[in-house]
Design an enzyme around this catalytic site. Structure first.
Site, PDB file in Angstrom:
ATOM      1  N   HIS A 132       0.853  17.117  48.647  1.00 58.56           N
ATOM      2  CA  HIS A 132      -0.133  16.159  49.170  1.00 58.56           C
ATOM      3  C   HIS A 132       0.199  14.533  48.444  1.00 58.56           C
ATOM      4  CE1 HIS A 132      -2.977  18.824  51.264  1.00 58.56           C
ATOM      5  NE2 HIS A 132      -1.781  19.584  50.808  1.00 58.56           N
ATOM      6  N   ASP A 180       1.290  27.914  57.207  1.00 60.97           N
ATOM      7  CA  ASP A 180       1.414  26.680  56.534  1.00 60.97           C
ATOM      8  C   ASP A 180       2.471  25.684  57.028  1.00 60.97           C
ATOM      9  OD1 ASP A 180       0.525  24.627  54.807  1.00 60.97           O
ATOM     10  OD2 ASP A 180       1.796  25.210  52.987  1.00 60.97           O
TER      11      ASP A 180
END
Length: 387
Positions: free
Chosen positions: A143, A275
């Site tokens: 992220h 994911d």
């Protein structure tokens, strides 16, 4: 009964048990019954599913992308349709398009696109998963730390007024306090703890405030130590928490998966998530996320510094890994891919089962665990050849 279709199969797994020589009766998008070969209603259309196993369709609660589309850069109906179609090929009949930490504008666009996709009837779009931006920079993973921030009143309002029935958000327990978690859960938002460096006590306080579990157990969270049990220890110890896990052989060692399954306190369960990134169902070798290039090599997706950036995993591949490498029985693995994520989201009356009243979402598997057919809402899905 001209609108009734009977799917005949030699072997049926209904989400709980196996049945032999059963017929699944479907009217519209709903399962209305399961009968033996002698119980077919007059006038029902019959479809024979030769060999293999009929099982509930897979439910994936963490899907960043697929088919060349990534929600962060394709927050549109077409982008979500591409993602859902890419994963349906591998048996996923319901999923949460997942937005990785981004700006408020992109977050709002993703919520609006999901709302529009559901209104347009995009097959497989269940709701949205907002993974971030209220995370721990110390456990950021892939992220972008420039977008990570604390949760303010505008963020709370955005999350609690999406107009969507199914919203999941991943937050760090040390960043989003129990009172904010309680406000989210009271509004019907599912909260998971992830990308969190919180100690055991803080994670347990988040669960007590209403957080439902953790996002990708073991990855991007404080680990289980003998004096500091961390988020992993809290997730395994809490009887009310659920755990998503990525079984691709890269994110979590098979022995760690097996140990977690043995250690998890009931009635909480562990369920499969992929994911997945945009590479699933494509031959792409790289893609861009928040201005950074992610490389694909040997089924592994990484940033330039080697940090894992999501996965190249699909659900049927995850099931093969769980049964073939981790050594979990097929029926339990199928529950991890269907019933348990449905229970986590509180939708198991209509999803994750082949039973009267449930949606006609199911997958026909061969003996080698290849996907022979996918049905969403009673409709057979058709896929273009992979290029």
């Amino acid at each position: 009964m001209p609108n009734l279709t009977a799917y005949l199969t030699a072997d049926l797994f209904d989400g709980a048990t196996r049945r032999r020589d059963a017929a699944v009766l479907v009217e519209g998008d709903t399962i209305v019954g399961i009968v033996g070969p002698g119980g077919l209603p007059d006038g029902a259309k019959t479809i024979s599913l030769d060999g293999g196993l009929l099982a509930p369709g897979f439910i994936d609660l963490q899907v960043n992308g697929g088919g060349g589309a990534l929600l962060n850069s394709a927050a549109t109906i077409d982008g979500i349709r591409t993602i859902c179609t890419a994963h349906a090929r591998y048996g996923t009949t319901a999923l949460l398009p997942t937005l990785i930490t981004d700006t408020p504008a992109v977050t709002e666009a993703a919520i609006a696109a999901t709302r529009d996709a559901i209104a347009a009837g995009v097959p497989g779009c269940l709701g949205v998963h907002l993974e971030g931006p209220h995370l721990s920079v110390a456990r950021k993973g892939a992220h972008n730390p420039g977008f990570i921030r604390t949760m303010d009143e505008a963020d709370l309002e955005r999350l609690t007024s999406t107009g969507l029935e199914h919203v999941l958000t991943t937050v760090a327990a040390e960043t989003v306090p129990p009172e904010q978690i309680a406000r989210l859960t009271e509004a019907g938002v599912h909260v998971a703890i992830g990308h969190s460096d919180a100690p055991y006590e803080t994670a347990m306080a988040a669960f007590n405030a209403g957080a439902r579990g953790v996002t990708h157990l073991f990855n991007a969270m404080s680990q289980l130590g003998h004096r500091s049990p961390g988020v992993v220890g809290a997730a395994l110890d809490s009887s009310d928490s659920w755990c998503g896990i990525i079984p691709d052989g890269l994110h979590v060692h098979p022995a760690a998966i097996a140990n977690a399954l043995r250690a998890k306190r009931a009635p909480g369960r562990i369920f499969i998530v992929t994911d997945a990134m945009s590479t699933v169902g494509t031959t792409m070798t790289e893609f861009e996320l928040n201005g950074r290039i992610i490389q694909r090599q040997g089924g592994k997706l990484t940033l330039d510094d080697g940090t894992l950036a999501g996965s190249d995993l699909d659900m049927i591949g995850a099931i093969r890994f769980m049964t073939g490498t981790v050594g979990i029985g097929l029926d339990e693995t199928l529950r991890m891919a269907s019933l348990y994520p449905a229970q986590f989201m509180g939708i198991d009356r209509t999803y994750g089962r082949i039973a009267p009243g449930a949606r006609a979402d199911f997958v026909h598997l061969t003996g080698d665990l290849d996907v022979a057919g996918v049905y969403i809402g009673g409709a057979r899905q058709h896929f273009a050849p992979l290029s």
